[in-house]
Design a protein around this motif. Structure first.
Motif, PDB file in Angstrom:
ATOM      1  N   VAL A 118       0.580  -1.214  -0.186  1.00  0.00           N
ATOM      2  CA  VAL A 118       0.029   0.147   0.040  1.00  0.00           C
ATOM      3  C   VAL A 118       0.949   1.289  -0.142  1.00  0.00           C
ATOM      4  CG1 VAL A 118      -1.728   1.283   1.290  1.00  0.00           C
ATOM      5  CG2 VAL A 118      -1.923  -1.158   1.442  1.00  0.00           C
ATOM      6  N   LEU A 119       0.905   2.037  -1.103  1.00  0.00           N
ATOM      7  CA  LEU A 119       1.564   3.223  -1.071  1.00  0.00           C
ATOM      8  C   LEU A 119       0.869   4.440  -0.629  1.00  0.00           C
ATOM      9  CD1 LEU A 119       3.111   2.820  -4.575  1.00  0.00           C
ATOM     10  CD2 LEU A 119       4.161   1.924  -2.088  1.00  0.00           C
ATOM     11  N   HIS A 120      -0.566   4.330  -0.836  1.00  0.00           N
ATOM     12  CA  HIS A 120      -1.365   5.316  -0.297  1.00  0.00           C
ATOM     13  C   HIS A 120      -2.897   4.737  -0.311  1.00  0.00           C
ATOM     14  CE1 HIS A 120      -3.495   9.317  -0.335  1.00  0.00           C
ATOM     15  NE2 HIS A 120      -4.302   8.806  -1.217  1.00  0.00           N
ATOM     16  N   GLY A 121      -3.509   5.440   0.982  1.00  0.00           N
ATOM     17  CA  GLY A 121      -4.977   5.114   0.938  1.00  0.00           C
ATOM     18  C   GLY A 121      -5.286   3.497   1.548  1.00  0.00           C
ATOM     19  N   GLU A 122      -6.559   3.149   1.026  1.00  0.00           N
ATOM     20  CA  GLU A 122      -6.933   1.902   1.510  1.00  0.00           C
ATOM     21  C   GLU A 122      -6.332   0.587   0.963  1.00  0.00           C
ATOM     22  OE1 GLU A 122     -11.421   1.897   1.200  1.00  0.00           O
ATOM     23  OE2 GLU A 122     -11.217   3.945   0.558  1.00  0.00           O
ATOM     24  N   PRO A 123      -6.270  -0.536   1.862  1.00  0.00           N
ATOM     25  CA  PRO A 123      -5.635  -1.708   1.365  1.00  0.00           C
ATOM     26  C   PRO A 123      -6.507  -2.230   0.589  1.00  0.00           C
ATOM     27  CG  PRO A 123      -6.688  -1.953   3.608  1.00  0.00           C
ATOM     28  CD  PRO A 123      -6.908  -0.522   3.255  1.00  0.00           C
ATOM     29  N   PRO A 124      -5.827  -3.455  -0.350  1.00  0.00           N
ATOM     30  CA  PRO A 124      -6.491  -4.058  -1.318  1.00  0.00           C
ATOM     31  C   PRO A 124      -7.723  -4.846  -0.776  1.00  0.00           C
ATOM     32  CG  PRO A 124      -4.087  -4.234  -1.710  1.00  0.00           C
ATOM     33  CD  PRO A 124      -4.312  -3.689  -0.379  1.00  0.00           C
ATOM     34  N   ALA A 125      -7.603  -5.227   0.419  1.00  0.00           N
ATOM     35  CA  ALA A 125      -8.686  -6.132   0.916  1.00  0.00           C
ATOM     36  C   ALA A 125      -9.881  -5.209   1.224  1.00  0.00           C
ATOM     37  CB  ALA A 125      -8.425  -6.846   2.286  1.00  0.00           C
ATOM     38  N   GLY A 126      -9.562  -3.982   1.478  1.00  0.00           N
ATOM     39  CA  GLY A 126     -10.954  -3.303   1.560  1.00  0.00           C
ATOM     40  C   GLY A 126     -11.855  -2.603   0.201  1.00  0.00           C
ATOM     41  N   LEU A 127     -11.394  -2.870  -1.110  1.00  0.00           N
ATOM     42  CA  LEU A 127     -11.631  -2.609  -2.315  1.00  0.00           C
ATOM     43  C   LEU A 127     -11.971  -3.626  -3.202  1.00  0.00           C
ATOM     44  CD1 LEU A 127      -9.763   0.879  -2.790  1.00  0.00           C
ATOM     45  CD2 LEU A 127     -12.466   0.638  -2.263  1.00  0.00           C
ATOM     46  N   LEU A 128     -10.919  -4.570  -3.286  1.00  0.00           N
ATOM     47  CA  LEU A 128     -10.699  -5.608  -4.202  1.00  0.00           C
ATOM     48  C   LEU A 128     -11.494  -6.922  -3.940  1.00  0.00           C
ATOM     49  CD1 LEU A 128      -9.366  -5.314  -7.040  1.00  0.00           C
ATOM     50  CD2 LEU A 128      -7.427  -6.257  -6.049  1.00  0.00           C
ATOM     51  N   PRO A 129     -12.398  -7.328  -4.447  1.00  0.00           N
ATOM     52  CA  PRO A 129     -13.004  -8.596  -4.399  1.00  0.00           C
ATOM     53  C   PRO A 129     -11.762 -10.002  -4.178  1.00  0.00           C
ATOM     54  CG  PRO A 129     -14.135  -7.647  -5.952  1.00  0.00           C
ATOM     55  CD  PRO A 129     -12.969  -6.881  -5.959  1.00  0.00           C
ATOM     56  N   ALA A 130     -12.171 -10.664  -3.350  1.00  0.00           N
ATOM     57  CA  ALA A 130     -11.155 -11.833  -3.122  1.00  0.00           C
ATOM     58  C   ALA A 130     -11.156 -12.708  -4.456  1.00  0.00           C
ATOM     59  CB  ALA A 130     -11.635 -12.704  -1.922  1.00  0.00           C
TER      60      ALA A 130
END
Length: 246
Positions: A118-130
């Motif tokens: 994570v370089l900025h903002g929200e982590p992948p788990a918070g936005l990207l479907p598994a």
């Protein structure tokens, strides 16, 4: 450090577009990054939608970075919340000094979930479907069957370093993903290749060029022999992998 300076400049230029997240994947996230050799693979999630004015600003941003060291190796794909879910959908991407459209594949999505940086903002788990296991394995098989296997039959490609390297390394990574259910780096894939029966002299050549001191350019005879060895190995190896897991 040039990479840190480039990322700082890129993020600073991107902030007026209010990105929700910027993530690194590939070698920079996975611990296999070599400054000056490796690409810097990024994903940015913008608030959306991707209007023409936004596209023009992004193109201008990347063009403004051209004089910054390593900027040519920075590749970024731009998503919006409305376009996150479909792994087959193509997205605006800056790569190789121009605008492209490419998907964020199940492999990249799994990388982001497993070890994305994570370089900025929200982590992948918070936005990207598994990524379901079946979706990942289906993609890996399809990529070997529909992209790499036909490419093996195009002899002229395999006199180029990039085709030899990526063909072998992608095959090794695909094998481990299908066999063990995990992703590995290119360096780890290189270590897997001898046990998978890859031609030793080609593997050693790849190791020298990718991880050793810069060697002298290969001669024509070796380029021809290397291409023949690689193609003779990959054709049946890919066929067997697809038959086993397809």
């Amino acid at each position: 450090m040039p990479t840190a300076s480039l990322l700082h400049r890129f993020l600073d230029e991107l902030m007026p577009l209010r990105p929700r997240a910027v993530w690194a994947h590939g070698s920079f996230a996975g611990g296999d990054y070599q400054e000056g050799r490796s690409d810097l693979d990024l994903i940015a999630v913008l608030p959306g939608p991707m209007r023409p004015a936004t596209v023009r600003r992004l193109v201008g941003l990347h063009r403004s970075l051209r004089a910054v060291p390593l900027a040519g190796k920075l590749h970024c794909t731009y998503l919006t919340p409305a376009t996150l879910e479909d792994p087959d959908r193509s997205h605006l991407t800056w790569a190789h000094g121009r605008v492209l459209r490419r998907p964020v594949t199940p492999v990249t999505r799994r990388e982001l979930h497993d070890f994305g940086r994570v370089l900025h903002g929200e982590p992948p788990a918070g936005l990207l479907p598994a990524v379901p296991e079946r979706q990942l394995s289906d993609f890996v098989v399809r990529d070997q069957r529909d992209y790499w296997r036909p490419a093996v039959d195009r002899a002229r490609l395999w006199r180029q370093d990039v085709w030899v390297d990526l063909g072998l390394l992608t095959f090794a990574r695909a094998t481990v993903t299908l066999r063990d259910g995990r992703l590995i780096s290119k360096r780890e894939a290189l270590a897997e290749l001898p046990a998978l029966g890859a031609p030793v002299e080609v593997v050693e050549d790849t190791a020298r060029r990718r991880y050793g001191a810069a060697p002298a350019p290969a001669g024509g005879d070796w380029l021809v022999r290397r291409a023949e060895l690689t193609r003779a190995y990959l054709a049946p190896a890919i066929d067997a992998l697809v038959a086993a897991y397809g």
